[in-house]
Design an enzyme around this catalytic site. Structure first.
Site, short mmCIF file in Angstrom:
data_model
loop_
_atom_site.label_atom_id
_atom_site.label_comp_id
_atom_site.label_asym_id
_atom_site.label_seq_id
_atom_site.Cartn_x
_atom_site.Cartn_y
_atom_site.Cartn_z
N LYS A 174 0.66 -1.09 0.02
CA LYS A 174 0.13 -0.05 0.06
C LYS A 174 0.87 1.52 -0.38
O LYS A 174 0.23 2.43 -0.11
CB LYS A 174 -0.94 0.04 1.41
CG LYS A 174 -1.71 -1.07 1.36
CD LYS A 174 -3.08 -1.29 0.58
CE LYS A 174 -4.25 -2.13 1.00
NZ LYS A 174 -3.98 -3.18 1.50
C1 LIG Z 1 -4.21 -5.12 1.03
C2 LIG Z 1 -3.39 -5.94 0.66
C3 LIG Z 1 -4.07 -7.41 -0.27
C4 LIG Z 1 -4.97 -7.06 -1.13
O1 LIG Z 1 -4.75 -5.79 -2.28
P1 LIG Z 1 -6.28 -5.82 -3.06
O2 LIG Z 1 -5.77 -4.41 -3.29
O3 LIG Z 1 -7.32 -4.98 -1.87
O4 LIG Z 1 -7.02 -6.28 -2.90
C5 LIG Z 1 -2.97 -8.62 -0.25
N1 LIG Z 1 -2.12 -7.80 0.78
C6 LIG Z 1 -1.35 -7.10 1.54
C7 LIG Z 1 -0.50 -7.38 2.18
C8 LIG Z 1 -2.56 -6.20 0.99
O5 LIG Z 1 -2.70 -5.02 2.41
#
Ligand SMILES: *Cc1c(COP(=O)(O)O)cnc(C)c1O
Length: 496
Positions: free
Chosen positions: A112
């Site tokens: 993120k």
């Molecule tokens: C948010 C997240 C995901 C999922 O990603 P999306 O964009 O919500 O599909 C997968 N792995 C981790 C570690 C995350 O923080």
């Protein structure tokens, strides 16, 4: 033709890229999508010689045409700097036959950060461009990683506030500690009794609450979103798909134009949707592998065309994917429906009213860009252990889900194409689950003892973002029910 953004639910709701970033969610409840997907001539051999930041500038310019090249470079340079503990930003590592794109080298150790370290800068520029003098209030529901990453990005950013809600029992102890120790006078965090979907549903209602909106306006404030529904998050995520592809060229693993597969651990469908845009833009991806954990609502959807959230909710070792309503799927539905906003809205209404919808056979034919499957808790743990034993490489549970499903795909389709697995979190974020998987013991060390133990196994330095948590002061301790969220927002924002 210039590129704008339009709502998935109303063709007449068309705004500029900067306005779409400021609004987050469209007022009609839809999501913004580009009026067309750019189809640039991509010279991969040339891109292979460029840095992450240089590639980012080119890709983001295509999708954000009302930002100047200088403005974008400014945002990029402020985002992708020493905050990342690897100068490559997203290094590509080969282990056990697959390529792992490590997206966890940012300040909060989750992918993120790639989007949320740049979003505040994009928003600030967008506000200037639109002569917006209101205070921007970011309202976010998190399944664990978004909340911390967004707060780290927005902390003490002038003229902004950020309010984060997370499910009380739905995040890892490290994730919770990261959030409750967040600094910055403009950050607010509350734990919610309920799961991620409860928090996300309520946040969406708050965005569309007329009464709250008018109070906000009277107080010279406006909501925006740092969730992956904001195109300001999606666009920066397209960059690393291109980056990964060009690193395979640079290291001689593929020739320009050859196809690859990409496996994506999926929750809210944001990360994989960025991959979909990369593919539609012309990046040679054969299949996007949609990897789910035991909350496998997406696996069922891709296999049957029926989306049904009426099912048990499991708390798993990969909490950031414990989601039954994947918000960004609305954008894919829109494309599957050949951009028919009425049909898209009907499907989403079905989801709101009954928790389910079924796409038409014609729409289902459009799903060939994807392969979907899931990994059980046992398979996830087994994958972590096997990778440690065979390749001396420690992965977190989210990455393990994607790795496991990538292998299922390779077996099922008999494909030997190079596969990039998106490695979305550092194993140090989930030390207990990783230790349990590797040692096969039910009771393992807890908290920081688990981190030390993991360090001895992984033989990689403990990231600074984890180390500093041990002695960080707790600054937030609100626990509320979903019904109290409106009141909480009014209180912390001092709305009259
Ligand atoms: C948010 C997240 C995901 C999922 O990603 P999306 O964009 O919500 O599909 C997968 N792995 C981790 C570690 C995350 O923080």
């Amino acid at each position: 033709m210039a590129l704008f953004y339009k709502s998935t639910r109303d063709p007449k709701n068309v705004v500029s890229a900067s306005q779409a970033i400021l609004q987050g969610l469209a007022v009609d409840g839809g999501l913004y999508v580009p009026t067309e997907i750019p189809k640039p001539v991509l010279d991969f051999a040339e891109l292979a010689e460029q840095s992450y930041q240089e590639i980012a500038a080119q890709i983001m310019q295509l999708f954000l045409p009302d930002f100047t090249q200088d403005e974008l470079r400014d945002c990029i340079n402020q985002a992708y700097d020493q905050k990342f503990d690897d100068p490559k930003i997203t290094p590509l590592v080969k282990a056990d036959g697959q390529y792992y794109l490590e997206l966890f080298h940012g300040p909060t150790l989750a992918f993120k950060d790639l989007a949320l370290s740049i979003l505040p800068h994009l928003m600030k520029k967008a506000a200037q461009k639109n002569n917006l003098d209101k205070e921007i209030v970011i309202l976010t529901a998190t399944s664990g990683d978004t909340g911390k990453s967004a707060m780290a990005g927005f902390a003490d950013v002038e003229n902004t506030k950020i309010v984060v809600f997370y499910p009380e029992n739905g995040v890892s102890p490290i994730q919770e500690r990261q959030m409750v120790t967040q600094k910055g006078a403009n950050t607010f965090v509350a734990a919610i009794e309920g799961n991620f979907d409860d928090a996300q549903t309520k946040v969406k209602q708050l965005f569309n609450d007329e009464n709250l909106r008018s109070k906000m306006a009277q107080n010279n404030k406006a909501f925006s979103s740092a969730n992956s529904i904001n195109i300001g998050r999606l666009v920066p995520q397209i960059v690393y798909y291109v980056y990964a592809y060009t690193r395979l060229i640079k290291t001689g693993r593929i020739k320009s134009g050859e196809e690859i597969n990409v496996s994506v651990p999926t929750g809210n469908f944001g990360d994989i949707l960025a991959g979909f845009y990369a593919k539609k833009m012309g990046l040679p991806i054969r299949r996007l592998v949609c990897a789910s954990n035991q909350n496998n609502v997406l696996t069922d959807f891709f296999q049957t065309g029926n989306y049904d959230r009426n099912r048990p909710f499991y708390v798993t070792s990969s909490p950031s994917m414990d989601i039954l309503v994947s918000s960004n799927l609305e954008r894919l539905l829109f494309y599957l429906a050949k951009e028919d906003t009425v049909q898209t809205k009907q499907l989403m209404d079905g989801l709101n009213e009954k928790g389910t919808y079924t796409i038409t056979p014609e729409m289902k034919q459009g799903l060939t860009d994807f392969f979907a499957d899931f990994a059980s808790e046992e398979e996830t743990a087994e994958t972590i252990r096997k990778m440690y034993e065979d390749a001396d490489y420690v992965v977190d549970p989210h990455t393990a889900v994607a790795s496991c499903v990538a292998e299922k795909y390779q077996v099922e389709e008999g494909t030997a194409l190079p596969t990039v697995v998106l490695s979305t979190a550092s194993p140090y974020k989930f030390p207990q689950a990783v230790l349990q998987a590797i040692t096969k013991e039910d009771t393992v060390a807890e908290g920081f003892a688990a981190i030390d133990k993991l360090q001895r196994l992984a033989k990689k330095p403990i990231p600074a973002g984890i180390k500093e948590l041990e002695h960080a002061k707790v600054k937030h301790q609100s626990k509320i029910s979903a019904d109290q969220m409106t009141h909480y927002v009014e209180k912390v924002l001092d709305l009259q």
